[in-house]
Write an enzyme that holds these catalytic residues in place. Sequence first.
Site, PDB file in Angstrom:
ATOM      1  N   LYS A 111       0.828  -1.216   0.000  1.00 43.79           N
ATOM      2  CA  LYS A 111       0.000   0.000   0.000  1.00 43.79           C
ATOM      3  C   LYS A 111       0.856   1.257   0.000  1.00 43.79           C
ATOM      4  CE  LYS A 111      -4.327  -1.783   1.594  1.00 43.79           C
ATOM      5  NZ  LYS A 111      -5.515  -1.664   2.375  1.00 43.79           N
ATOM      6  N   LYS A 164      -4.704  -8.943  -6.901  1.00 48.60           N
ATOM      7  CA  LYS A 164      -5.992  -9.291  -6.278  1.00 48.60           C
ATOM      8  C   LYS A 164      -7.037  -8.219  -6.605  1.00 48.60           C
ATOM      9  CE  LYS A 164      -6.162  -7.205  -1.754  1.00 48.60           C
ATOM     10  NZ  LYS A 164      -6.985  -7.183  -0.586  1.00 48.60           N
ATOM     11  N   LYS A 188     -10.601  -2.758  -3.804  1.00 49.37           N
ATOM     12  CA  LYS A 188     -11.383  -1.514  -3.852  1.00 49.37           C
ATOM     13  C   LYS A 188     -10.559  -0.366  -4.391  1.00 49.37           C
ATOM     14  CE  LYS A 188     -13.371  -2.407   0.633  1.00 49.37           C
ATOM     15  NZ  LYS A 188     -12.759  -2.348   1.939  1.00 49.37           N
TER      16      LYS A 188
END
Length: 344
Positions: free
Chosen positions: A122, A206, A209
Amino acid sequence: MTDQPPAQYAGPKRVLSGVQPSGDLHLGNYLGALVKFAKLQHETPTLIFVADMHAITVWQDPKKLKTQVREIAAAYLATGLDPKIATIFPQSAVPEHAELAWVLNCVARLGWLDRMTQFKDKAGKHKERESVGLYTYPVLQAADILAYKATHVPVGDDQKQHLELTRDIAQKFNNDFDAAGFFPLPEALTQGPGARVMSLRDGSAKMSKSDPSDNSRINLTDDADAIASKIRKAKTDPEPLPETMEALAERPEAKNLVAIYAALAGRPEAEVLGEFAGQGFGAFKPKLADLAVSVMGPIGGEMRRLLADPAEIDRILGDGAARAREIAAPTMAEVKRLVGYWAG
Ligand code: AQP
């Protein structure tokens, strides 16, 4: 008689999990988490929260956050969680999550957090600009679980490493404070179809969102046209489907679509290939689209119906928070005593 807790955790089985209100829920969240919640509630006492404290580890618009929390709650209810059976609540309504997280921050080691791959993914190359909260996110996750002495945590595959960390933190707390068996060492429940749903645009990433491409995922709120169009545009290859999953090893996008079909249909992947082997994606994709619309369509409709009455969702969340606190508060009181706090 001794008041020492037993070496092994001897408390009841309890399930706990949560989802962040940080964007539209997608098929990965649905198959990897929500479907499992609805099933487990009938087997074991289950607590499911909306992780608004986790969500603010990256900036969230304060004008929208409450609505986003209600949307996740509506998704829980629309996928079958029953507030009379499961305890459904917002994380921020139970202050013990933050209180316990502080203690566990002092138990966890920097080296352990440095290994967390989700933070690396992230934060990317600019970790100095990320919030401290994003870095210590897995410790808050440990507090979420341990405040309820949860023994089983249904999550997608991506959360396995965080669950290992929770076990390490629980073990170290039990050792450091001479409290053998105080916290359980919780198990991740990752098994089952849909544990790792991949992006429709890239079979090696993956479904997420935060992927900038909306075509990479099917959202729970997508209508039938949007679902069909995303499946039509999903990346594939020109080869027909083979007879075995092994033969799909080098074809991640094809493998992902077959796995999604199997998970949505509740059928083994081998059986799906048995039906479609030899056929190309021109034949397979419309069948997958029909199936996805038939499963996901009603969920979106039910979410819209529930969201038309936000007061009722708030009532359910408030009631759940009160029930959750009845479990978390005694745990926290005991933690304060074990740590030796003045207020303990
Ligand atoms: N692709 C996935 N396949 C299977 N399970 C998944 N989960 C997430 N993506 C997949 C599971 O959904 C639950 C809730 O996830 P979350 O919203 O709390 O956090 P996340 O894992 O960070 O979800 P996203 O969609 O990937 O969000 P962003 O893009 O913000 O990082 C968890 O049980 C998770 O395993």
